[in-house]
Design a protein around this motif. Structure first.
Motif, PDB file in Angstrom:
ATOM      1  N   LEU A   1     -66.417  55.815  36.616  1.00  0.00           N
ATOM      2  CA  LEU A   1     -66.249  56.802  36.188  1.00  0.00           C
ATOM      3  C   LEU A   1     -67.529  57.714  36.298  1.00  0.00           C
ATOM      4  O   LEU A   1     -67.267  59.114  35.922  1.00  0.00           O
ATOM      5  CB  LEU A   1     -65.962  56.444  34.839  1.00  0.00           C
ATOM      6  CG  LEU A   1     -65.170  57.418  33.816  1.00  0.00           C
ATOM      7  CD1 LEU A   1     -64.206  58.325  34.609  1.00  0.00           C
ATOM      8  CD2 LEU A   1     -64.857  56.677  32.606  1.00  0.00           C
TER       9      LEU A   1
ATOM     10  N   THR B   1     -61.509  62.100  39.914  1.00  0.00           N
ATOM     11  CA  THR B   1     -62.290  61.250  39.337  1.00  0.00           C
ATOM     12  C   THR B   1     -61.139  60.517  37.786  1.00  0.00           C
ATOM     13  O   THR B   1     -61.507  58.860  38.336  1.00  0.00           O
ATOM     14  CB  THR B   1     -62.614  61.994  37.818  1.00  0.00           C
ATOM     15  OG1 THR B   1     -63.685  63.070  37.856  1.00  0.00           O
ATOM     16  CG2 THR B   1     -63.369  61.421  36.283  1.00  0.00           C
TER      17      THR B   1
ATOM     18  N   ALA C   1     -67.822  58.923  39.528  1.00  0.00           N
ATOM     19  CA  ALA C   1     -67.272  59.804  39.956  1.00  0.00           C
ATOM     20  C   ALA C   1     -66.691  61.309  38.827  1.00  0.00           C
ATOM     21  O   ALA C   1     -66.439  62.278  39.014  1.00  0.00           O
ATOM     22  CB  ALA C   1     -65.903  59.098  39.811  1.00  0.00           C
ATOM     23  N   MET C   2     -66.983  61.086  37.923  1.00  0.00           N
ATOM     24  CA  MET C   2     -67.649  62.324  36.912  1.00  0.00           C
ATOM     25  C   MET C   2     -68.352  63.485  37.978  1.00  0.00           C
ATOM     26  O   MET C   2     -68.194  64.581  37.658  1.00  0.00           O
ATOM     27  CB  MET C   2     -68.096  62.241  35.837  1.00  0.00           C
ATOM     28  CG  MET C   2     -66.835  61.500  34.823  1.00  0.00           C
ATOM     29  SD  MET C   2     -67.641  61.022  33.174  1.00  0.00           S
ATOM     30  CE  MET C   2     -67.589  62.496  32.222  1.00  0.00           C
TER      31      MET C   2
ATOM     32  N   SER D   1     -64.364  67.001  36.630  1.00  0.00           N
ATOM     33  CA  SER D   1     -63.456  66.583  35.770  1.00  0.00           C
ATOM     34  C   SER D   1     -61.718  66.670  36.154  1.00  0.00           C
ATOM     35  O   SER D   1     -61.436  66.703  35.076  1.00  0.00           O
ATOM     36  CB  SER D   1     -63.122  67.303  34.188  1.00  0.00           C
ATOM     37  OG  SER D   1     -63.575  68.782  33.918  1.00  0.00           O
TER      38      SER D   1
ATOM     39  N   THR E   1     -61.807  56.449  40.294  1.00  0.00           N
ATOM     40  CA  THR E   1     -61.917  55.415  39.644  1.00  0.00           C
ATOM     41  C   THR E   1     -60.511  53.773  39.426  1.00  0.00           C
ATOM     42  O   THR E   1     -61.198  52.913  39.178  1.00  0.00           O
ATOM     43  CB  THR E   1     -62.054  55.516  37.604  1.00  0.00           C
ATOM     44  OG1 THR E   1     -62.464  56.725  38.026  1.00  0.00           O
ATOM     45  CG2 THR E   1     -62.216  54.121  36.739  1.00  0.00           C
TER      46      THR E   1
ATOM     47  N   TRP F   1     -69.574  63.169  41.117  1.00  0.00           N
ATOM     48  CA  TRP F   1     -69.245  63.497  42.472  1.00  0.00           C
ATOM     49  C   TRP F   1     -67.347  64.407  42.367  1.00  0.00           C
ATOM     50  O   TRP F   1     -68.388  65.285  42.921  1.00  0.00           O
ATOM     51  CB  TRP F   1     -68.603  62.188  43.221  1.00  0.00           C
ATOM     52  CG  TRP F   1     -69.595  61.115  43.476  1.00  0.00           C
ATOM     53  CD1 TRP F   1     -70.626  61.551  43.205  1.00  0.00           C
ATOM     54  CD2 TRP F   1     -69.518  60.114  43.493  1.00  0.00           C
ATOM     55  NE1 TRP F   1     -71.650  60.774  43.738  1.00  0.00           N
ATOM     56  CE2 TRP F   1     -71.104  59.512  43.975  1.00  0.00           C
ATOM     57  CE3 TRP F   1     -68.890  59.609  43.825  1.00  0.00           C
ATOM     58  CZ2 TRP F   1     -71.627  58.264  44.009  1.00  0.00           C
ATOM     59  CZ3 TRP F   1     -69.118  58.220  44.044  1.00  0.00           C
ATOM     60  CH2 TRP F   1     -69.571  57.388  44.454  1.00  0.00           C
ATOM     61  N   PHE F   2     -67.163  64.724  41.410  1.00  0.00           N
ATOM     62  CA  PHE F   2     -65.600  65.489  41.215  1.00  0.00           C
ATOM     63  C   PHE F   2     -65.594  65.890  39.948  1.00  0.00           C
ATOM     64  O   PHE F   2     -64.329  66.924  40.295  1.00  0.00           O
ATOM     65  CB  PHE F   2     -64.439  63.929  41.420  1.00  0.00           C
ATOM     66  CG  PHE F   2     -64.243  63.456  42.542  1.00  0.00           C
ATOM     67  CD1 PHE F   2     -65.276  63.763  43.964  1.00  0.00           C
ATOM     68  CD2 PHE F   2     -64.274  61.826  42.448  1.00  0.00           C
ATOM     69  CE1 PHE F   2     -64.885  62.741  45.219  1.00  0.00           C
ATOM     70  CE2 PHE F   2     -65.067  60.797  43.292  1.00  0.00           C
ATOM     71  CZ  PHE F   2     -64.797  61.631  44.475  1.00  0.00           C
TER      72      PHE F   2
ATOM     73  N   SER G   1     -63.215  62.089  30.444  1.00  0.00           N
ATOM     74  CA  SER G   1     -63.375  63.118  31.603  1.00  0.00           C
ATOM     75  C   SER G   1     -62.736  64.142  31.416  1.00  0.00           C
ATOM     76  O   SER G   1     -62.756  65.033  32.512  1.00  0.00           O
ATOM     77  CB  SER G   1     -63.798  62.861  32.833  1.00  0.00           C
ATOM     78  OG  SER G   1     -62.856  61.107  33.407  1.00  0.00           O
ATOM     79  N   SER G   2     -61.076  63.582  30.600  1.00  0.00           N
ATOM     80  CA  SER G   2     -60.144  64.713  30.690  1.00  0.00           C
ATOM     81  C   SER G   2     -59.301  65.420  29.789  1.00  0.00           C
ATOM     82  O   SER G   2     -59.971  65.183  28.392  1.00  0.00           O
ATOM     83  CB  SER G   2     -58.706  63.643  31.996  1.00  0.00           C
ATOM     84  OG  SER G   2     -59.328  63.510  32.583  1.00  0.00           O
TER      85      SER G   2
ATOM     86  N   ALA H   1     -60.910  56.796  31.868  1.00  0.00           N
ATOM     87  CA  ALA H   1     -60.653  58.119  32.083  1.00  0.00           C
ATOM     88  C   ALA H   1     -60.454  59.153  32.181  1.00  0.00           C
ATOM     89  O   ALA H   1     -61.067  59.858  31.763  1.00  0.00           O
ATOM     90  CB  ALA H   1     -60.289  57.569  34.149  1.00  0.00           C
TER      91      ALA H   1
END
Length: 262
Positions: free
Chosen positions: A118, A131, A121-122, A127, A135, A124-125, A208-209, A204
Motif C-alpha cells: 500500500l 492504489t 502504491a501510494m 490517492s 494493493t 506510485w499511483f 489513502s482515500s 487501503a
C-alpha cells in the motif's frame, strides 16, 4: 431455461443446507450480546443497536454509494488476481522448471505485508482508484497462483499419458482434463482471495482515500462512534457473504456436480 432451473435449484439447495451456519451465527450473536452487556455500549454496542444503525445507514443513498465504491475496487482487484493468478499458475504448473523458479517469488509475495504494498502504491499511483485496486491485486494473486500451480502439478500422469495416446487436442486437454481437476484447488483459493480483497481494500481506503468504506471508518473513528464503525463493518461483511454464498458457491456446486455435497 434448463440452466436457469439448475442454477436456481443449486442455490435453493445450498440455502436449505445452511442451518449449521445459521446456528453458528446465532451463537456468535449471543456471545456478542453478553460481551456488550459486560463492557458497555462505548466499548461494544449490542447487536440490536448495530443492526438498527445499519438499517438507518442503508436507508440513505450516500451509504450505498460508499459501499459501491469499495465493492468496485475490491472486485476489480480480485478479478484481475483471479484471471492472472489462474492462467500464470496453470502455465507454471505445466513446467517443472517454471514451478521451481516461481516458488521463492511466491513465498516473497505471500510474506510481504499488504501495508508495505500500500505504501508503494501510494507513492506510485497517488490517492486514486489504482492504489486500492493494485494493493488488492498484489495481495491476492499469489494465493490464486499457488493453488493453480498445485492443481496443474498434481494431475495424474496416467490421465495425461492417456490423453496423449489418444491425441487429444490441447483445448480439450485444458477444458476436459486440467480445468475440472484444478477447480478443486482453485475454488478454495478464490474464496480466500475474495475475503482478502475486502480486508485489503478497506485498509487501503482507510489510509489513502477520501471515499469508500475505509474513509467512512476513519470518519467514525475520529468521532469515537463505535456503533457507526461496527455498522460499516457489518455492511462490508454482508457484501462479502453475499458474493461468496450467492455467486461463487452456486457456481462451485454447479461445476462439481459429481462431488458429494456437504
Amino acid at each position: 431455461m434448463t440452466l436457469f432451473r439448475r442454477l436456481l435449484a443449486a442455490v435453493l439447495a445450498y440455502l436449505w443446507s445452511g442451518w449449521g451456519a445459521i446456528a453458528s451465527l446465532c451463537l456468535f450473536a449471543a456471545a456478542w450480546e453478553w460481551a456488550a452487556l459486560a463492557y458497555g455500549p462505548l466499548i461494544l454496542p449490542t447487536p440490536g443497536a448495530v443492526l438498527a444503525s445499519l438499517a438507518r445507514l442503508l436507508d440513505t443513498f450516500p451509504a450505498w454509494e460508499t459501499l459501491a465504491i469499495s465493492a468496485r475496487r475490491a472486485m476489480a482487484g480480485f478479478a484481475l488476481a483471479l484471471v492472472a493468478g489462474s492462467l500464470l499458475g496453470l502455465l507454471a504448473g505445466l513446467s517443472m522448471t517454471a514451478a521451481m523458479a516461481s516458488r521463492p517469488l511466491i513465498t516473497l509475495l505471500v510474506g510481504m505485508p499488504p501495508i508495505a504494498w500500500l505504501v508503494l502504491a501510494m507513492l506510485w499511483f497517488g490517492s486514486g482508484d489504482l492504489t486500492p485496486i493494485f494493493t488488492v491485486f498484489i495481495a491476492c494473486v499469489p494465493i490464486v497462483f499457488a493453488a493453480a500451480m498445485q492443481g496443474a502439478r498434481t494431475l495424474g500422469n496416467e490421465l495425461k499419458d492417456m490423453a496423449r495416446a489418444y491425441r487429444m487436442p490441447w483445448h480439450m486437454m485444458l477444458t476436459d482434463l486440467y480445468l475440472p481437476h484444478m477447480l478443486s484447488y482453485l475454488f478454495p483459493a478464490w474464496i480466500t482471495a475474495l475475503g482478502s480483497s475486502w480486508k485489503v481494500v478497506v485498509m487501503a481506503e482507510l489510509l489513502s482515500s477520501s471515499d469508500g468504506v475505509g474513509a467512512a471508518l476513519a470518519a467514525a473513528r475520529s468521532h469515537l462512534d463505535t456503533v457507526a464503525t461496527l455498522s460499516w463493518i457489518a455492511a462490508i461483511l454482508g457484501l462479502l457473504l453475499a458474493v461468496e454464498y450467492l455467486l461463487l458457491e452456486p457456481i462451485k456446486r454447479q461445476v462439481e456436480r459429481w462431488r458429494p455435497q456437504a
